[in-house]
Design a protein around this motif. Structure first.
Motif, PDB file in Angstrom:
ATOM      1  N   GLY A 104       0.820  -1.214   0.000  1.00 36.65           N
ATOM      2  CA  GLY A 104       0.000   0.000   0.000  1.00 36.65           C
ATOM      3  C   GLY A 104       0.851   1.259   0.000  1.00 36.65           C
ATOM      4  N   MET A 105       1.940   1.245   0.766  1.00 37.65           N
ATOM      5  CA  MET A 105       2.862   2.382   0.776  1.00 37.65           C
ATOM      6  C   MET A 105       3.524   2.561  -0.589  1.00 37.65           C
ATOM      7  SD  MET A 105       4.678   1.752   4.484  1.00 37.65           S
ATOM      8  CE  MET A 105       5.984   2.932   4.120  1.00 37.65           C
ATOM      9  N   ALA A 106       3.886   1.436  -1.228  1.00 30.96           N
ATOM     10  CA  ALA A 106       4.504   1.505  -2.550  1.00 30.96           C
ATOM     11  C   ALA A 106       3.537   2.099  -3.571  1.00 30.96           C
ATOM     12  CB  ALA A 106       4.959   0.120  -2.994  1.00 30.96           C
ATOM     13  N   LEU A 107       2.259   1.745  -3.477  1.00 32.77           N
ATOM     14  CA  LEU A 107       1.244   2.307  -4.374  1.00 32.77           C
ATOM     15  C   LEU A 107       1.111   3.809  -4.158  1.00 32.77           C
ATOM     16  CD1 LEU A 107      -1.374  -0.562  -4.014  1.00 32.77           C
ATOM     17  CD2 LEU A 107      -0.290   0.130  -6.166  1.00 32.77           C
ATOM     18  N   SER A 108       1.173   4.236  -2.915  1.00 33.50           N
ATOM     19  CA  SER A 108       1.135   5.664  -2.620  1.00 33.50           C
ATOM     20  C   SER A 108       2.350   6.366  -3.217  1.00 33.50           C
ATOM     21  CB  SER A 108       1.092   5.882  -1.103  1.00 33.50           C
ATOM     22  OG  SER A 108       1.078   7.255  -0.782  1.00 33.50           O
ATOM     23  N   GLY A 109       3.508   5.692  -3.187  1.00 36.93           N
ATOM     24  CA  GLY A 109       4.716   6.249  -3.780  1.00 36.93           C
ATOM     25  C   GLY A 109       4.602   6.413  -5.284  1.00 36.93           C
ATOM     26  N   VAL A 110       3.945   5.459  -5.950  1.00 38.92           N
ATOM     27  CA  VAL A 110       3.723   5.558  -7.394  1.00 38.92           C
ATOM     28  C   VAL A 110       2.874   6.786  -7.709  1.00 38.92           C
ATOM     29  CG1 VAL A 110       2.577   4.469  -9.372  1.00 38.92           C
ATOM     30  CG2 VAL A 110       4.007   3.098  -7.843  1.00 38.92           C
ATOM     31  N   LEU A 111       1.853   7.016  -6.897  1.00 33.46           N
ATOM     32  CA  LEU A 111       0.992   8.186  -7.103  1.00 33.46           C
ATOM     33  C   LEU A 111       1.764   9.484  -6.884  1.00 33.46           C
ATOM     34  CD1 LEU A 111      -2.231   6.838  -5.359  1.00 33.46           C
ATOM     35  CD2 LEU A 111      -1.981   7.367  -7.786  1.00 33.46           C
ATOM     36  N   ARG A 112       2.635   9.521  -5.882  1.00 33.03           N
ATOM     37  CA  ARG A 112       3.462  10.715  -5.651  1.00 33.03           C
ATOM     38  C   ARG A 112       4.417  10.944  -6.817  1.00 33.03           C
ATOM     39  NH1 ARG A 112       4.141   8.688  -0.499  1.00 33.03           N
ATOM     40  NH2 ARG A 112       6.322   8.203  -0.942  1.00 33.03           N
ATOM     41  N   ALA A 113       4.969   9.854  -7.353  1.00 29.98           N
ATOM     42  CA  ALA A 113       5.892   9.973  -8.486  1.00 29.98           C
ATOM     43  C   ALA A 113       5.213  10.636  -9.674  1.00 29.98           C
ATOM     44  CB  ALA A 113       6.421   8.599  -8.884  1.00 29.98           C
ATOM     45  N   ALA A 114       3.899  10.384  -9.824  1.00 28.00           N
ATOM     46  CA  ALA A 114       3.137  10.984 -10.917  1.00 28.00           C
ATOM     47  C   ALA A 114       2.703  12.412 -10.602  1.00 28.00           C
ATOM     48  CB  ALA A 114       1.904  10.130 -11.218  1.00 28.00           C
ATOM     49  N   GLY A 115       2.999  12.871  -9.384  1.00 28.94           N
ATOM     50  CA  GLY A 115       2.607  14.227  -8.987  1.00 28.94           C
ATOM     51  C   GLY A 115       1.187  14.323  -8.484  1.00 28.94           C
ATOM     52  N   PHE A 134       8.592  14.101   7.982  1.00 24.81           N
ATOM     53  CA  PHE A 134       8.609  12.807   7.297  1.00 24.81           C
ATOM     54  C   PHE A 134       8.005  12.964   5.900  1.00 24.81           C
ATOM     55  CE2 PHE A 134       8.681  11.633  11.776  1.00 24.81           C
ATOM     56  CZ  PHE A 134       9.601  10.596  11.820  1.00 24.81           C
ATOM     57  N   ALA A 135       6.905  13.706   5.830  1.00 20.65           N
ATOM     58  CA  ALA A 135       6.229  13.920   4.548  1.00 20.65           C
ATOM     59  C   ALA A 135       7.105  14.731   3.605  1.00 20.65           C
ATOM     60  CB  ALA A 135       4.901  14.634   4.768  1.00 20.65           C
ATOM     61  N   LEU A 136       7.822  15.697   4.147  1.00 18.75           N
ATOM     62  CA  LEU A 136       8.696  16.529   3.326  1.00 18.75           C
ATOM     63  C   LEU A 136       9.776  15.694   2.656  1.00 18.75           C
ATOM     64  CD1 LEU A 136       9.323  19.461   2.500  1.00 18.75           C
ATOM     65  CD2 LEU A 136      10.818  19.596   4.502  1.00 18.75           C
ATOM     66  N   SER A 137      10.330  14.746   3.391  1.00 22.63           N
ATOM     67  CA  SER A 137      11.366  13.897   2.812  1.00 22.63           C
ATOM     68  C   SER A 137      10.796  13.013   1.709  1.00 22.63           C
ATOM     69  CB  SER A 137      12.020  13.030   3.891  1.00 22.63           C
ATOM     70  OG  SER A 137      11.096  12.105   4.444  1.00 22.63           O
ATOM     71  N   GLY A 138       9.509  12.645   1.827  1.00 19.12           N
ATOM     72  CA  GLY A 138       8.866  11.886   0.762  1.00 19.12           C
ATOM     73  C   GLY A 138       8.462  12.769  -0.403  1.00 19.12           C
ATOM     74  N   ALA A 139       8.099  14.013  -0.110  1.00 14.77           N
ATOM     75  CA  ALA A 139       7.652  14.937  -1.164  1.00 14.77           C
ATOM     76  C   ALA A 139       8.796  15.382  -2.046  1.00 14.77           C
ATOM     77  CB  ALA A 139       6.996  16.158  -0.516  1.00 14.77           C
ATOM     78  N   VAL A 140       9.981  15.540  -1.460  1.00 13.87           N
ATOM     79  CA  VAL A 140      11.116  16.061  -2.229  1.00 13.87           C
ATOM     80  C   VAL A 140      11.559  15.063  -3.290  1.00 13.87           C
ATOM     81  CG1 VAL A 140      12.875  15.162  -0.639  1.00 13.87           C
ATOM     82  CG2 VAL A 140      13.364  17.178  -2.007  1.00 13.87           C
ATOM     83  N   GLY A 141      11.352  13.770  -3.060  1.00 18.93           N
ATOM     84  CA  GLY A 141      11.795  12.751  -4.004  1.00 18.93           C
ATOM     85  C   GLY A 141      11.201  12.896  -5.403  1.00 18.93           C
ATOM     86  N   PRO A 142       9.869  12.915  -5.540  1.00 17.00           N
ATOM     87  CA  PRO A 142       9.278  13.081  -6.876  1.00 17.00           C
ATOM     88  C   PRO A 142       9.659  14.395  -7.542  1.00 17.00           C
ATOM     89  CG  PRO A 142       7.644  12.256  -5.326  1.00 17.00           C
ATOM     90  CD  PRO A 142       8.847  12.623  -4.522  1.00 17.00           C
ATOM     91  N   ILE A 143       9.776  15.473  -6.772  1.00 14.10           N
ATOM     92  CA  ILE A 143      10.150  16.762  -7.363  1.00 14.10           C
ATOM     93  C   ILE A 143      11.574  16.688  -7.905  1.00 14.10           C
ATOM     94  CG2 ILE A 143      10.419  19.236  -6.948  1.00 14.10           C
ATOM     95  CD1 ILE A 143       8.438  18.935  -4.617  1.00 14.10           C
ATOM     96  N   LEU A 144      12.480  16.155  -7.105  1.00 15.24           N
ATOM     97  CA  LEU A 144      13.856  15.991  -7.566  1.00 15.24           C
ATOM     98  C   LEU A 144      13.927  15.031  -8.746  1.00 15.24           C
ATOM     99  CD1 LEU A 144      15.700  15.701  -4.126  1.00 15.24           C
ATOM    100  CD2 LEU A 144      15.942  17.566  -5.757  1.00 15.24           C
ATOM    101  N   GLY A 145      13.176  13.919  -8.654  1.00 19.03           N
ATOM    102  CA  GLY A 145      13.233  12.906  -9.705  1.00 19.03           C
ATOM    103  C   GLY A 145      12.758  13.417 -11.054  1.00 19.03           C
ATOM    104  N   GLN A 146      11.614  14.090 -11.061  1.00 17.36           N
ATOM    105  CA  GLN A 146      11.098  14.597 -12.333  1.00 17.36           C
ATOM    106  C   GLN A 146      12.020  15.663 -12.929  1.00 17.36           C
ATOM    107  OE1 GLN A 146       7.012  15.763 -12.556  1.00 17.36           O
ATOM    108  NE2 GLN A 146       6.219  13.845 -11.709  1.00 17.36           N
ATOM    109  N   ASN A 147      12.544  16.553 -12.090  1.00 20.05           N
ATOM    110  CA  ASN A 147      13.415  17.612 -12.611  1.00 20.05           C
ATOM    111  C   ASN A 147      14.789  17.087 -13.008  1.00 20.05           C
ATOM    112  OD1 ASN A 147      12.056  20.414 -12.412  1.00 20.05           O
ATOM    113  ND2 ASN A 147      11.496  19.432 -10.484  1.00 20.05           N
ATOM    114  N   LEU A 148      15.259  16.061 -12.316  1.00 19.92           N
ATOM    115  CA  LEU A 148      16.512  15.429 -12.726  1.00 19.92           C
ATOM    116  C   LEU A 148      16.326  14.730 -14.071  1.00 19.92           C
ATOM    117  CD1 LEU A 148      19.445  14.637 -12.052  1.00 19.92           C
ATOM    118  CD2 LEU A 148      18.522  12.589 -10.937  1.00 19.92           C
ATOM    119  N   GLY A 149      15.198  14.027 -14.226  1.00 23.49           N
ATOM    120  CA  GLY A 149      14.912  13.364 -15.491  1.00 23.49           C
ATOM    121  C   GLY A 149      14.814  14.357 -16.638  1.00 23.49           C
TER     122      GLY A 149
END
Length: 459
Positions: free
Chosen positions: A158-169, A295-310
């Motif tokens: 369930g956490m991994a599914l939430s991570g997929v949704l965050r990755a999509a913004g 805790f949420a901030l550390s999870g939020a920064v990942g998708p932002i960094l990932g998309q902009n790095l990509g």
């Protein structure tokens, strides 16, 4: 293969345009609501159990929480890996790769956490003894864990599914995943504990049902709505295991360091009796609720960094790190002020007395301030994991868990009892949080340097 739906003005990568600070705040705020909902499960269990008036029950929840957090740390590490890879693929305009990676990350998560759960099962008694649980408290903790532990893979996926949704913004649906689990617990905990008279067994049953709901909501958002999860294939799983492991293994080692450090503190505090352990159990549940935004901030920064790095937008990568640190500082100061004012009330609400109450008050008034640096360490770790330097997060977190914990805690306990142990833990966090941020900026500069050189040559 499924094709993900477009999301936002930038299509598949909405985090590559617009205000970086706005993305940080929106992703963090929604992530905070969702993440706190996970910890609300443990917090409500402790709160309702405390109302039964038996201190051993609250201490048992504290010992159980230390073990469950150990498993949760593995799940967080794998979620970080899946989120980072899916976000990079979307940022680079490769939706098919994003779908494939999402599917592989879910299978990776379920299999890994399932194996760890099976390995831990026969060792529960020894683990609780190692943490300092004895007598009635030990038995109660064992009963609780035997019910809750088998549902850990469900929570992890369930956490991994939430991570997929965050990755999509999609911050809103990612929030709904964990929020649904927390709301389920809020409704079912009092029903099973008091209504059905099941006590701590009722709390365990409510926890399992909340995880079922969390999983279903995550599956609906990532698979049904966004169509971001392809059908898993063995060949893809084998291929994707390497990039997933390259991030997940260091991230897991990073996250395991936290419960190891907590175990050191718990063991040190256990020497001062069940009252002190019960007080630390309250702090353990208070931290995610009070500082869930970090805790949420550390999870939020990942998708932002990932998309902009990509997308190779390196200036936005650096801006993300800076804005996250600004938010961390302001948030922590505000929370610390609130805890300072409510210190006596918090201790009274949970019924802790004696040394346990003093420990809670000390945390609220003094050591809570160290979370400025704990939050900075979280942000730095997220940067390392998403920018291709995951081993650095391992180095800094284990540095904090060993050099920054053991001597400080032992010396503090020797001179000031349980309060000294807690104070020592906070002091070590200050040192390693500051060092991690300095190195994070060096990493960002190193990534952006080749692009800047190329630009200058082109000009």
């Amino acid at each position: 293969m499924s094709t993900p739906t477009k999301n936002g003005p930038a299509g598949l990568a909405p985090l590559t345009t617009g205000s970086v600070m706005r993305h940080v705040i929106v992703m963090s705020a929604t992530g905070w609501i969702g993440l706190v909902a996970i910890f609300v499960v443990d917090f409500l269990n402790l709160f309702y159990i405390a109302q039964l008036g038996q201190q051993e029950l609250a201490a048992a929840i504290g010992y159980s929480g230390a073990i469950l957090f150990f498993l949760l740390s593995f799940a967080i590490g794998i979620t970080i890996a899946g989120t980072a890879l899916v976000a990079r693929a979307l940022g680079a305009g490769r939706p098919d790769d994003a779908c494939r990676l999402a599917a592989s990350s879910l299978v990776y998560m379920g299999g890994f956490i399932g194996v760890i759960t099976l390995l831990l099962w026969p060792l529960l008694g020894e683990a609780l003894t190692l943490l300092g649980a004895t007598g009635i408290t030990h038995g109660i903790a064992m009963d609780f864990l035997r019910i809750v532990l088998p549902a850990m893979p469900l929570l992890a996926v369930g956490m991994a599914l939430s991570g997929v949704l965050r990755a999509a913004g999609d911050a809103r649906r990612a929030m709904h995943v964990t929020l649904a689990g927390g709301l389920t617990t809020a409704v079912l905990d009092p029903l099973f504990i008091f209504g059905f008279g099941l006590g701590i067994t009722g709390a365990a049953i409510a926890t399992i049902l909340s995880r079922v709901v969390l999983f279903w909501v995550g599956w609906h958002g990532a698979v049904t709505v966004h169509k971001l999860v392809a059908r898993p294939r063995l060949a893809d799983l084998i291929t994707d295991a390497r990039p997933l492991s390259a991030i997940a293994v260091p991230a897991i080692l990073t996250n395991v360091a936290t419960p190891v450090a907590n175990a050191v503190v718990t063991a040190a505090i256990a020497r001062f009796g069940d009252s002190a352990v019960a007080g630390y159990a309250v702090i353990d549940r208070l931290i995610p609720l009070a500082f869930g935004g970090l805790f949420a901030l550390s999870g939020a920064v990942g998708p932002i960094l990932g998309q902009n790095l990509g997308a190779r937008l390196y200036d936005r990568v650096r801006r993300t790190l800076t804005d996250c640190l600004i938010v961390t500082t302001i948030y922590t100061i505000a929370v610390w002020a609130g805890l300072f004012l409510l210190a006596d009330h918090v201790a009274a609400v949970f019924g802790v007395t004696g040394e346990g109450a003093e420990l809670v008050r000390f945390f609220c008034r003094i050591s809570a301030g160290s979370f400025i640096f704990v939050g900075a360490l979280f942000v730095a770790n997220a940067s390392f994991n998403n920018l291709g330097f995951p081993m650095m997060s391992t180095v800094f977190n284990w540095g904090r868990a060993t050099i920054g914990t053991m001597p400080f805690v032992w010396i503090g306990a020797a001179h000031a009892g349980a309060i000294g142990a807690a104070g020592g833990f906070a002091l070590g966090s200050v040192v390693f949080g500051a060092l991690a941020v300095v190195y994070a900026y060096r990493v960002v500069g190193r990534i952006g340097a080749p692009a800047a050189t190329t630009s200058q040559r082109g000009g």
